[in-house]
Design a protein around this motif. Structure first.
Motif, PDB file in Angstrom:
ATOM      1  N   HIS A  23       0.820  -1.212   0.000  1.00  0.00           N
ATOM      2  CA  HIS A  23       0.000   0.000   0.000  1.00  0.00           C
ATOM      3  C   HIS A  23       0.856   1.265   0.000  1.00  0.00           C
ATOM      4  O   HIS A  23       0.353   2.350  -0.280  1.00  0.00           O
ATOM      5  CB  HIS A  23      -0.927   0.012   1.208  1.00  0.00           C
ATOM      6  N   LYS A  42       1.795  -2.542   4.335  1.00  0.00           N
ATOM      7  CA  LYS A  42       0.390  -2.839   4.075  1.00  0.00           C
ATOM      8  C   LYS A  42      -0.383  -2.313   5.272  1.00  0.00           C
ATOM      9  O   LYS A  42       0.083  -2.397   6.421  1.00  0.00           O
ATOM     10  CB  LYS A  42       0.148  -4.331   3.906  1.00  0.00           C
ATOM     11  N   TYR A 128      -7.518  -0.804   0.985  1.00  0.00           N
ATOM     12  CA  TYR A 128      -7.064  -1.498   2.197  1.00  0.00           C
ATOM     13  C   TYR A 128      -8.206  -1.632   3.155  1.00  0.00           C
ATOM     14  O   TYR A 128      -9.237  -1.065   3.024  1.00  0.00           O
ATOM     15  CB  TYR A 128      -5.882  -0.770   2.835  1.00  0.00           C
TER      16      TYR A 128
END
Length: 128
Positions: A23, A42, A128
């Motif tokens: 991410h 992430k 996410y």
């Protein structure tokens, strides 16, 4: 001479590797002339669910980056932004004065990772 915790984080680095579909990705340093690292994160439910890194550098940079990732994992980005190089040095039980800059290199790369995450988020690239 570095203490046993520093040696442990160098010889058994935590969170080393990369993250597919990260991410956020941050890089810092100059690979052609010295220390260089890439940090991947992430994020899940606003917290850093995973963090990895690839590194080219001295043993102290490896140890400080390993410790920094351990400190950041599970925190929100806002909480992890508050981690300082001094915090990393303390968590490792101290470093020789001429090596404390390594902790700051790790923190700078982490902040670039957060900038990338925020850019991806604002552009809708990150789910996410």
């Amino acid at each position: 001479m570095e203490n046993q915790l520093v040696v442990d984080h160098f010889t058994n680095p935590r969170n080393i590797g990369d993250l597919p579909d990260a991410h956020g990705i941050g890089t810092y340093g100059a690979p052609d002339c010295g220390d260089y690292l890439v940090i991947y994160i992430k994020v899940n439910r606003e917290k850093i669910s995973d963090i990895k890194y690839k590194i080219y550098g001295c043993s102290t940079l490896i140890a400080t980056t390993s410790m920094m990732t351990e400190m950041a994992k599970g925190k929100t980005i806002q909480e992890a932004r508050l981690i300082t190089g001094e915090d990393v040095v303390k968590a490792l039980g101290g470093l020789p004065e001429d090596k404390t800059h390594c902790a700051n290199l790790s923190i700078t790369a982490l902040h670039f990772t957060f900038q990338d995450f925020n850019k991806r988020k604002s552009l809708g690239w990150t789910r996410y």
